[in-house]
Design a protein around this motif. Structure first.
Motif, mmCIF file in Angstrom:
data_model
loop_
_atom_site.group_PDB
_atom_site.id
_atom_site.type_symbol
_atom_site.label_atom_id
_atom_site.label_comp_id
_atom_site.label_asym_id
_atom_site.label_seq_id
_atom_site.Cartn_x
_atom_site.Cartn_y
_atom_site.Cartn_z
ATOM 1 N N ASN A 83 43.614 44.942 52.192
ATOM 2 C CA ASN A 83 44.325 43.707 51.853
ATOM 3 C C ASN A 83 44.143 43.428 50.360
ATOM 4 O O ASN A 83 43.227 42.714 49.962
ATOM 5 C CB ASN A 83 43.781 42.551 52.709
ATOM 6 C CG ASN A 83 44.512 41.244 52.413
ATOM 7 O OD1 ASN A 83 45.592 41.253 51.836
ATOM 8 N ND2 ASN A 83 43.901 40.132 52.779
ATOM 9 N N PRO A 84 45.022 44.006 49.521
ATOM 10 C CA PRO A 84 44.861 43.874 48.060
ATOM 11 C C PRO A 84 44.819 42.432 47.579
ATOM 12 O O PRO A 84 44.129 42.121 46.606
ATOM 13 C CB PRO A 84 46.081 44.602 47.494
ATOM 14 C CG PRO A 84 46.523 45.526 48.587
ATOM 15 C CD PRO A 84 46.190 44.818 49.866
ATOM 16 N N SER A 85 45.539 41.511 48.267
ATOM 17 C CA SER A 85 45.593 40.121 47.791
ATOM 18 C C SER A 85 44.217 39.459 47.845
ATOM 19 O O SER A 85 43.940 38.526 47.103
ATOM 20 C CB SER A 85 46.596 39.307 48.617
ATOM 21 O OG SER A 85 46.205 39.260 49.970
ATOM 22 N N SER A 86 43.327 39.936 48.735
ATOM 23 C CA SER A 86 41.982 39.364 48.793
ATOM 24 C C SER A 86 40.967 40.274 48.095
ATOM 25 O O SER A 86 39.757 40.097 48.241
ATOM 26 C CB SER A 86 41.563 39.137 50.250
ATOM 27 O OG SER A 86 41.480 40.369 50.938
ATOM 28 N N GLY A 87 41.471 41.281 47.381
ATOM 29 C CA GLY A 87 40.569 42.171 46.641
ATOM 30 C C GLY A 87 40.067 43.350 47.445
ATOM 31 O O GLY A 87 39.277 44.162 46.955
ATOM 32 N N ASN A 88 40.523 43.469 48.706
ATOM 33 C CA ASN A 88 40.082 44.563 49.572
ATOM 34 C C ASN A 88 40.995 45.776 49.349
ATOM 35 O O ASN A 88 41.830 46.106 50.175
ATOM 36 C CB ASN A 88 40.171 44.102 51.036
ATOM 37 C CG ASN A 88 38.964 44.527 51.834
ATOM 38 O OD1 ASN A 88 37.912 44.797 51.282
ATOM 39 N ND2 ASN A 88 39.123 44.615 53.139
ATOM 40 N N THR A 89 40.834 46.454 48.198
ATOM 41 C CA THR A 89 41.711 47.569 47.847
ATOM 42 C C THR A 89 41.187 48.869 48.456
ATOM 43 O O THR A 89 40.038 48.949 48.895
ATOM 44 C CB THR A 89 41.783 47.732 46.326
ATOM 45 O OG1 THR A 89 40.449 47.994 45.848
ATOM 46 C CG2 THR A 89 42.331 46.476 45.665
ATOM 47 N N LYS B 165 38.025 50.012 46.570
ATOM 48 C CA LYS B 165 36.826 49.212 46.866
ATOM 49 C C LYS B 165 36.270 49.567 48.252
ATOM 50 O O LYS B 165 35.063 49.750 48.435
ATOM 51 C CB LYS B 165 37.197 47.729 46.812
ATOM 52 C CG LYS B 165 36.004 46.794 46.807
ATOM 53 C CD LYS B 165 36.462 45.373 46.510
ATOM 54 C CE LYS B 165 35.280 44.428 46.377
ATOM 55 N NZ LYS B 165 35.729 43.057 46.071
#
Length: 572
Positions: free
Chosen positions: A377-383, A386
């Motif tokens: 979930n890129p919007s929450s920084g969970n790329t 990462k």
């Protein structure tokens, strides 16, 4: 606002708990049945009977006692026309129910499964009266539903006609998009619920992979993607776009008041006896929200590698490579070519108690026991990057990356491979050989690609000819030239095409089949990678070493009578 998909929870099945509490099976057998249900998509009641735990009649009696109702024998009953007409055909087929008795305020429905309380509430709301149930054999319920309502008796056109009359009577369906309360009540209106249910029912029975709801300035289109091609259904009135889309958002737990940003959700429901997951994507457009539902029907998609349709030589090579202790295995192909299904099938084959498997996906499509699955979930920084760094601290043996899309992700995949992990992933390239060039374009050093990449599987899905209207013909010279074949290659073999019939909606195609090419990274290929040779050199050297290209595998399927020349030229 729900801007991420909810984590997938194990499906709760009250039938299993009922059978366990009655002492028919123990907890270990229950777990085995849940696993079989998850992998095959077969209904739990069928698995219980097929595995010999109890007979269908005993199971019916147990379910009836649990629900506090009677068991009836539908095969000897005759039903009045008034009773049959007391519920719409779309409701009978969607919920797999048959009315056996009806009064002004109450209706009795024959069912073959335990009724979910939410379904009970929905039936009471849609039918606008109290609902009681009786249990009957599954075969009898299905046969009588077809007998009385027909396979296509409540077509979308019929439903639209009834919607038009409901619209004239129900002014609450003419909503103001600025009034959230009126929007909510319109989304909960019985005609809207019935229409959305019918659309979902038709999509599942037609084996659609996606459903598109598209509002334009003057019309509202609904299209299904079946076997890779889009088909438009009869469009509902434009003013129904907002209530219908709001209904889908309510079902998927999304914020119906938020129409300015994209939202993603998930719907789990049972349609005509199938357990179906729907992945929902809402996109704001100039004329309202465009909504696409990805249909994940486990009874249609098999996650056994044997059933993916790989040619025997490719299957043998792949099963050897996925047992390797480390390296990178990549599946390539365009969106919708079955890459994820192939990867899941590989993971399922090597998912053993002595291995730790981790996946990073966007989104998680299927829940698999014994595998730790993480939602990107890129919007929450969970790329991807990462999550993959965190993976390396989780002591994994095998990792699956949804897609290698940049240098950072590629470097972590290489690093994981070099430190003793087996890595699976996908790439968007035209063929297997192009995967090497794509990694080089991402600035991955060629010597790292050569030392870590083990194999690349390229795949496409081509439509198969409808067996009901399949016809043979002798190809002319122009057709052979387009296929780059000589008359001697074909001999006296016939080619085939589908004439078009009611079973294939006049298309001549029914179902899809994979075509594959498998590039094994052997020492001669590694030398070419280190020399930075272009895709063409790698492809030709791989062919010399025995690789069959996508086009060659597709031509084999034409000669075997599975698909047509047009499909091969379109997809390879």
């Amino acid at each position: 606002m729900a801007d991420t998909l909810a984590p997938i929870a194990p499906a709760y099945d009250p039938l299993i708990d009922l059978v366990v509490s009655n002492g028919i099976i123990d907890q270990q057998q229950a777990d085995e049945l849940r696993e079989e249900h998850k992998n095959t998509g077969q209904p739990m009641r069928k698995l219980l009977v097929d595995n010999g735990y109890l007979s269908e009649d005993d199971l019916l009696g147990m379910m009836a006692a649990y629900q506090g109702c009677d068991v009836i024998d539908l095969s000897v009953m005759s039903l009045d026309t008034d009773v049959i007409q007391s519920i719409p055909a779309s409701v009978a087929r969607m919920y797999n129910v048959l009315p056996v008795q009806a009064t002004t305020g109450t209706i009795t429905l024959a069912v073959c499964d335990l009724i979910d309380p939410h379904v009970m509430d929905e039936l009471m709301f849609v039918l606008t009266r109290d609902v009681q149930f009786v249990m009957a054999r599954e075969k009898d319920v299905k046969e009588r539903v077809v007998e009385y309502y027909g396979d296509d008796s409540a077509t979308v056109s019929d439903m639209l006609n009834s919607l038009e009359s409901d619209l004239a009577l129900d002014t609450s369906l003419n909503v103001d998009d600025t009034d959230d309360k009126s929007l909510e009540s319109a989304a909960a209106a019985a005609p809207v619920i019935r229409f959305v249910n019918l659309v979902l029912y038709q999509a599942v029975t037609d084996r659609a992979s996606d459903i598109h709801f598209e509002p334009f300035e003057t019309d509202f289109k609904i299209r299904y993607r079946v076997d890779g091609a889009l088909y438009e259904m009869s469009p509902p009135p434009r003013r129904l776009a907002l209530p219908i889309i709001s209904r889908i958002k309510v079902m998927s737990g999304l914020n119906i008041a938020e129409r300015r940003v994209p939202q993603d959700g998930r719907i789990s429901l049972t349609v005509a006896g199938h357990s179906v997951d729907l992945r929902v994507s809402c996109l704001p457009t100039a004329h309202g929200e465009s909504v696409v539902l990805r249909v994940l029907d486990r009874s249609v998609v098999s996650l056994d590698l044997e059933n993916v349709g790989l040619p025997e030589d490719v299957y043998e090579a792949l099963t050897m490579d996925i047992e390797k202790p480390n390296g990178i295995i990549i599946v390539t192909g365009p969106t919708g070519s079955g890459k994820t299904t192939t990867l899941y099938s590989c993971l399922r084959m090597i998912n053993k108690i002595d291995s730790k498997l981790l996946t990073a996906e966007e989104p998680v499509e299927y829940d698999m026991d014994g595998i730790v699955q993480v939602q990107i979930n890129p919007s929450s920084g969970n790329t991807f990057a990462k999550v993959l760094r965190a993976f390396l601290r989780q002591d994994p043996d095998i990792m699956m990356i949804g897609e290698i899309r940049d240098l950072e992700t590629a470097e972590i995949a290489v690093q994981a491979s070099l430190t003793g992990h087996l890595v699976f992933s996908t790439l968007h390239t035209n063929d297997a050989s192009g995967a090497v060039t794509r990694l080089c374009d991402m600035n991955v050093a060629p010597y790292l690609i050569a030392s870590t990449l083990e194999a690349v599987l390229g795949q496409r899905l081509v439509r198969t000819i409808c067996l009901n209207c399949k016809e043979a013909y002798m190809p002319d010279d122009e057709t052979l030239q387009r296929m780059e074949l000589k008359r001697a290659d074909v001999g006296n073999r016939s080619f085939y095409y589908g004439r078009g019939c009611s079973k294939c909606n006049g298309t001549g195609y029914k179902g899809r089949k994979g075509v594959f090419e498998y590039l094994r990274i052997t020492d001669p290929i590694r030398d070419l990678i280190n020399e930075r040779r272009p895709t063409l050199f790698i492809r030709e050297r791989a062919r010399e070493l025995g690789m069959r290209t996508l086009r060659e595998d597709a031509i084999r399927n034409v000669l075997d009578g599975y698909t047509t020349v047009d499909e091969v030229l379109r997809y390879t």
